[in-house]
Design a protein around this motif. Structure first.
Motif, mmCIF file in Angstrom:
data_model
loop_
_atom_site.group_PDB
_atom_site.id
_atom_site.type_symbol
_atom_site.label_atom_id
_atom_site.label_comp_id
_atom_site.label_asym_id
_atom_site.label_seq_id
_atom_site.Cartn_x
_atom_site.Cartn_y
_atom_site.Cartn_z
ATOM 1 N N MET A 223 50.105 23.479 32.501
ATOM 2 C CA MET A 223 50.753 24.282 31.443
ATOM 3 C C MET A 223 49.730 24.790 30.431
ATOM 4 S SD MET A 223 53.639 25.456 30.504
ATOM 5 C CE MET A 223 54.107 26.432 29.078
ATOM 6 N N SER A 224 48.793 23.788 30.032
ATOM 7 C CA SER A 224 47.790 24.193 29.051
ATOM 8 C C SER A 224 46.888 25.284 29.618
ATOM 9 C CB SER A 224 46.954 23.000 28.609
ATOM 10 O OG SER A 224 46.155 22.572 29.697
ATOM 11 N N MET A 225 46.669 25.261 30.948
ATOM 12 C CA MET A 225 45.838 26.281 31.562
ATOM 13 C C MET A 225 46.476 27.662 31.412
ATOM 14 S SD MET A 225 44.298 26.233 35.356
ATOM 15 C CE MET A 225 45.118 27.673 35.947
ATOM 16 N N ILE A 226 47.810 27.670 31.545
ATOM 17 C CA ILE A 226 48.520 28.940 31.423
ATOM 18 C C ILE A 226 48.409 29.455 29.988
ATOM 19 C CG2 ILE A 226 50.789 30.046 31.556
ATOM 20 C CD1 ILE A 226 51.394 27.979 33.815
ATOM 21 N N VAL A 227 48.559 28.536 29.024
ATOM 22 C CA VAL A 227 48.483 28.939 27.619
ATOM 23 C C VAL A 227 47.082 29.448 27.299
ATOM 24 C CG1 VAL A 227 48.626 28.108 25.248
ATOM 25 C CG2 VAL A 227 50.311 27.361 26.920
ATOM 26 N N ASN A 228 46.051 28.723 27.832
ATOM 27 C CA ASN A 228 44.671 29.100 27.553
ATOM 28 C C ASN A 228 44.252 30.386 28.239
ATOM 29 O OD1 ASN A 228 43.427 27.545 25.681
ATOM 30 N ND2 ASN A 228 43.146 25.837 27.107
ATOM 31 N N SER A 229 44.901 30.677 29.355
ATOM 32 C CA SER A 229 44.523 31.851 30.119
ATOM 33 C C SER A 229 45.135 33.096 29.479
ATOM 34 C CB SER A 229 45.015 31.687 31.549
ATOM 35 O OG SER A 229 44.647 32.808 32.284
ATOM 36 N N ILE A 230 44.272 33.911 28.886
ATOM 37 C CA ILE A 230 44.747 35.123 28.200
ATOM 38 C C ILE A 230 44.874 36.272 29.194
ATOM 39 C CG2 ILE A 230 44.074 36.854 26.472
ATOM 40 C CD1 ILE A 230 44.764 34.388 25.028
ATOM 41 N N LEU A 231 43.900 36.303 30.104
ATOM 42 C CA LEU A 231 43.877 37.392 31.090
ATOM 43 C C LEU A 231 43.559 36.769 32.443
ATOM 44 C CD1 LEU A 231 41.798 40.640 30.544
ATOM 45 C CD2 LEU A 231 41.976 39.573 32.754
ATOM 46 N N LYS A 232 44.371 37.081 33.418
ATOM 47 C CA LYS A 232 44.153 36.467 34.730
ATOM 48 C C LYS A 232 44.463 37.490 35.825
ATOM 49 C CE LYS A 232 45.584 32.280 37.193
ATOM 50 N NZ LYS A 232 44.267 31.815 37.617
ATOM 51 N N THR A 233 43.618 37.517 36.832
ATOM 52 C CA THR A 233 43.915 38.387 37.978
ATOM 53 C C THR A 233 43.770 37.571 39.264
ATOM 54 O OG1 THR A 233 41.673 39.152 38.444
ATOM 55 C CG2 THR A 233 42.870 40.371 36.767
ATOM 56 N N GLU A 234 44.551 37.933 40.254
ATOM 57 C CA GLU A 234 44.458 37.274 41.570
ATOM 58 C C GLU A 234 44.473 38.334 42.656
ATOM 59 O OE1 GLU A 234 46.638 33.000 40.678
ATOM 60 O OE2 GLU A 234 47.530 34.367 42.161
ATOM 61 N N GLY A 235 43.348 38.452 43.309
ATOM 62 C CA GLY A 235 43.240 39.407 44.421
ATOM 63 C C GLY A 235 43.530 40.844 44.026
ATOM 64 N N LEU A 236 43.169 41.192 42.806
ATOM 65 C CA LEU A 236 43.478 42.540 42.297
ATOM 66 C C LEU A 236 42.648 43.587 43.049
ATOM 67 C CD1 LEU A 236 45.275 43.661 39.963
ATOM 68 C CD2 LEU A 236 43.199 43.797 38.601
ATOM 69 N N SER A 237 43.321 44.565 43.605
ATOM 70 C CA SER A 237 42.628 45.597 44.380
ATOM 71 C C SER A 237 43.175 46.974 44.047
ATOM 72 C CB SER A 237 42.825 45.378 45.879
ATOM 73 O OG SER A 237 42.385 44.099 46.247
ATOM 74 N N LYS A 238 42.289 47.977 44.169
ATOM 75 C CA LYS A 238 42.735 49.354 43.971
ATOM 76 C C LYS A 238 42.052 50.257 44.984
ATOM 77 C CE LYS A 238 44.727 52.868 42.088
ATOM 78 N NZ LYS A 238 46.189 53.022 42.108
ATOM 79 N N THR A 239 42.873 50.983 45.717
ATOM 80 C CA THR A 239 42.355 51.944 46.690
ATOM 81 C C THR A 239 42.815 53.334 46.274
ATOM 82 O OG1 THR A 239 42.488 50.275 48.395
ATOM 83 C CG2 THR A 239 42.334 52.547 49.157
ATOM 84 N N PHE A 240 41.883 54.262 46.240
ATOM 85 C CA PHE A 240 42.226 55.650 45.905
ATOM 86 C C PHE A 240 42.194 56.497 47.164
ATOM 87 C CE2 PHE A 240 40.233 54.252 41.845
ATOM 88 C CZ PHE A 240 41.304 54.504 41.011
ATOM 89 N N LYS A 241 43.002 57.531 47.142
ATOM 90 C CA LYS A 241 42.938 58.514 48.228
ATOM 91 C C LYS A 241 42.102 59.671 47.700
ATOM 92 C CE LYS A 241 46.140 56.688 51.052
ATOM 93 N NZ LYS A 241 45.622 55.915 52.156
ATOM 94 N N VAL A 242 41.041 60.014 48.391
ATOM 95 C CA VAL A 242 40.205 61.111 47.903
ATOM 96 C C VAL A 242 40.066 62.204 48.963
ATOM 97 C CG1 VAL A 242 38.849 59.703 46.290
ATOM 98 C CG2 VAL A 242 38.077 59.934 48.641
ATOM 99 N N GLY A 243 39.786 63.391 48.467
ATOM 100 C CA GLY A 243 39.538 64.530 49.353
ATOM 101 C C GLY A 243 40.814 65.093 49.953
ATOM 102 N N PHE A 244 40.637 66.167 50.683
ATOM 103 C CA PHE A 244 41.757 66.905 51.263
ATOM 104 C C PHE A 244 42.544 66.052 52.265
ATOM 105 C CE2 PHE A 244 43.508 69.866 54.428
ATOM 106 C CZ PHE A 244 44.290 70.646 53.588
ATOM 107 N N TRP A 245 41.820 65.215 53.039
ATOM 108 C CA TRP A 245 42.465 64.422 54.090
ATOM 109 C C TRP A 245 42.943 63.072 53.585
ATOM 110 C CZ3 TRP A 245 43.500 67.694 57.702
ATOM 111 C CH2 TRP A 245 42.610 68.742 57.946
ATOM 112 N N GLY A 246 42.759 62.821 52.288
ATOM 113 C CA GLY A 246 43.240 61.579 51.695
ATOM 114 C C GLY A 246 42.513 60.349 52.190
#
Lengths: 321, 253
Positions: A1-24
């Motif tokens: 519980m204390s870990m949750i309170v202490n954790s201000i910012l947390k990410t798990e496996g955060l990913s971002k894929t963009f589609k670029v160009g004409f063919w995506g």
């Protein structure tokens, strides 16, 4: 519980894929990022240009949506309005409404948080004082220098007295004096109990300021931890030795052990790859009846760590640096 | 309250836009020129003054709605000013509504100035000012609200230039949609359905045009007025809803 309170910012496996160009064509900017920023710490998010730092920050600020993975601010999923109310954000190279004066600019952001009247006026005075911009309250932002914009930008990020301040490349494009001012400001914010998460590609700043850092290369996290631990971890500290009156035979033996040897008159400066080489070198000095002038261990730096990470852990990423 | 803050900031931004004053200047010049034109007109010059005055208010209002409206959202995204707004505890639709309301306030202020110019001309030239003139002005403002919503919708997903072209196209087609329906009658079933679909999707902007009624003293009752108001407001609300849905899903890169 204390870990949750202490954790201000947390990410798990955060990913971002963009589609670029004409063919995506798919381009992954951030790949499976795991971060955990604790309450009250200064956390440096480091990496070269194009590593995915800004993309990550944009996901955390709700400007773009993650392709996969999860992230929480104050224990709530990103995008939640309540956690946004406890957050301050300065984007990279910020462009603000340049037709506003410094005062109007901060009033506008104050209104967005429901601040009004005397309370808002007082808060704006405090902030302009804090960032050293009291003189520019009636000046239009279009007449501000880059350093002034950065400072007033930080003031807008603090208008709601946030618990977490996210700064995207706050030092980039500033002169040495401007960078020092921002560094001092970050330390003052830390002293007042705020959590600071900032991205940078300037490692020296991070080394001075951060409690912990994460290093990201081409969208992948390659290191995360306390700065001192990361620097020590696996680091081969070099040792600098200065010797007086070493003969040619001793010099030849020293060259076999040292990374680098510089002869200056009767003195010889040798850089040893690690402390393990000190014993044999002392033997050489004793054998040659020379004098040891100095012996200085060289502390590792974040830059060494950074280069090491690039070379060792991700050979395919070398070109990124 | 947050919508109001964004609306007032948008209004302030618009007030500092030079384009607005240039358009306003030309609108007043056109309204004023009707005095000169009426002197060289044979017959009923009342019609000419009313027609030119109302048309000027309409045309310049539409130009402001389009050229300021298209930049309303896209400029915020291009200049990255949106970063500091979206990261604040403000739902995206509130930002969009705030921007829209800001431009509507700007259009209202402009229309008031242009109407003042028209009323002075009507007074000077002894043209009777009937309630129909005000009904016509109200519907011009409603048309501007619909056009602004169209501009905002396009600017949530495309560039400023494309938004301008699309909005202008909707404006032109919207005024010719009566002809579109006539045209559909002469087509085969499938084509008729397609043209009718376009007719019912695009706004029928001729509904907001009362210039003919004003000039020929034709009656336009309160029931007609209420129906037209309901049509315009519903249409604008639907466009804003659509714009909000698109805006909500958008990545600000």
């Amino acid at each position: 519980m204390s870990m949750i309170v202490n954790s201000i910012l947390k990410t798990e496996g955060l990913s971002k894929t963009f589609k670029v160009g004409f063919w995506g064509r798919s381009v992954t900017a951030v790949h499976g990022l795991d971060l955990d920023v604790h309450k009250g710490e200064v956390f440096g998010f480091l990496g070269p240009n194009g590593a995915g730092k800004t993309t990550t920050i944009k996901m955390l600020m709700g400007l773009i949506y993650p392709t996969s993975g999860q992230a929480w601010l104050f224990g709530r999923p990103i995008g939640d309005q309540e956690s946004k109310a406890r957050l301050g954000f300065l984007p990279e190279s910020p462009y603000f409404y340049d037709y506003l004066t410094g005062l109007e600019f901060l009033q506008f952001y104050g209104h967005l948080f429901g601040l009004r009247g005397v309370a808002l006026g007082k808060r704006i005075d405090e902030l302009l004082e804090l960032v050293g911009m009291s003189h520019a309250r009636h000046l239009q932002l279009r007449k501000f220098s880059k350093g002034m914009l950065q400072r007033v930008g930080i003031a807008q990020a603090l208008i709601n007295d946030p618990e977490l301040v996210v700064l995207d490349e706050p030092m980039s494009g500033l002169d040495p004096v401007g960078r020092k001012e921002i560094r001092d400001l970050i330390l003052r914010l830390k002293e007042s109990g705020k959590t600071i998460f900032f991205s940078s590609h300037i490692l020296h700043d991070a080394e001075v300021l951060c409690d912990r850092v994460a290093i990201i290369l081409k969208g992948r996290q390659v290191a995360c931890g306390r700065v001192s631990e990361l620097i020590d971890e696996g680091a081969t500290h070099s040792v600098e030795v200065v010797v007086e009156g070493l003969g040619p035979e001793g010099l030849a033996r020293l060259r076999q052990l040292a990374d680098r040897v510089i002869v200056q008159g009767t003195q010889v400066l040798a850089v040893l790859p690690s402390s393990q080489h000190v014993g044999p070198v002392l033997e050489i000095i004793r054998g040659a009846r020379a004098t040891l002038v100095s012996l200085t261990p060289q502390k590792g730096s974040l830059e060494d760590l950074f280069i090491r990470e690039v070379k060792n852990k991700q050979p395919e990423l070398r070109e990124a640096v | 309250m947050r919508i109001l803050s964004i609306a007032l900031n948008t209004f302030r931004e618009n007030l500092r836009e030079k384009l607005l004053y240039n358009l306003l200047f030309f609108a007043l010049l056109m309204i004023g020129s009707s005095i000169l034109l009426s002197r060289i007109t044979l017959g009923d010059y009342h019609r000419l003054i009313l027609d030119l005055g109302l048309a000027s208010i309409n045309l310049f209002g539409v130009l402001i709605a389009i050229f300021v409206g298209i930049g309303l959202v896209s400029k915020e995204v291009d200049r990255k000013t949106i970063y500091t707004i979206v990261s604040k505890p403000i739902p995206r639709y509130e930002f969009l509504l705030g921007k829209y309301c800001g431009l509507v306030i700007t259009l209202l202020a402009n229309t008031v100035v242009m109407v003042a110019g028209l009323l002075i001309v009507l007074q000077v030239m002894d043209v009777p000012i009937t309630s129909l003139v005000f009904k016509s002005l109200a519907l011009i403002l409603l048309e501007l609200m619909v056009i602004t919503a169209v501009a905002v919708l396009f600017s949530t997903f495309t560039s400023a230039t494309l938004s301008a072209i699309f909005t202008l196209a909707v404006y032109v087609i919207g005024h010719l949609s009566g002809d579109l329906k006539e045209f559909a009658r002469k087509l085969d079933d499938v084509s008729q359905m397609a043209v009718n679909a376009i007719y019912y999707t695009l706004p029928n902007l001729e509904r907001f045009n009362l210039k003919g009624h004003v000039i020929h003293h034709l009656d336009f009752g309160m029931a007609d007025m209420a129906l037209t108001l309901a049509y315009g407001l519903t249409y604008a609300a639907f466009l804003l809803l659509l714009a909000s849905v698109i805006f909500q899903r958008r990545d600000f890169q």
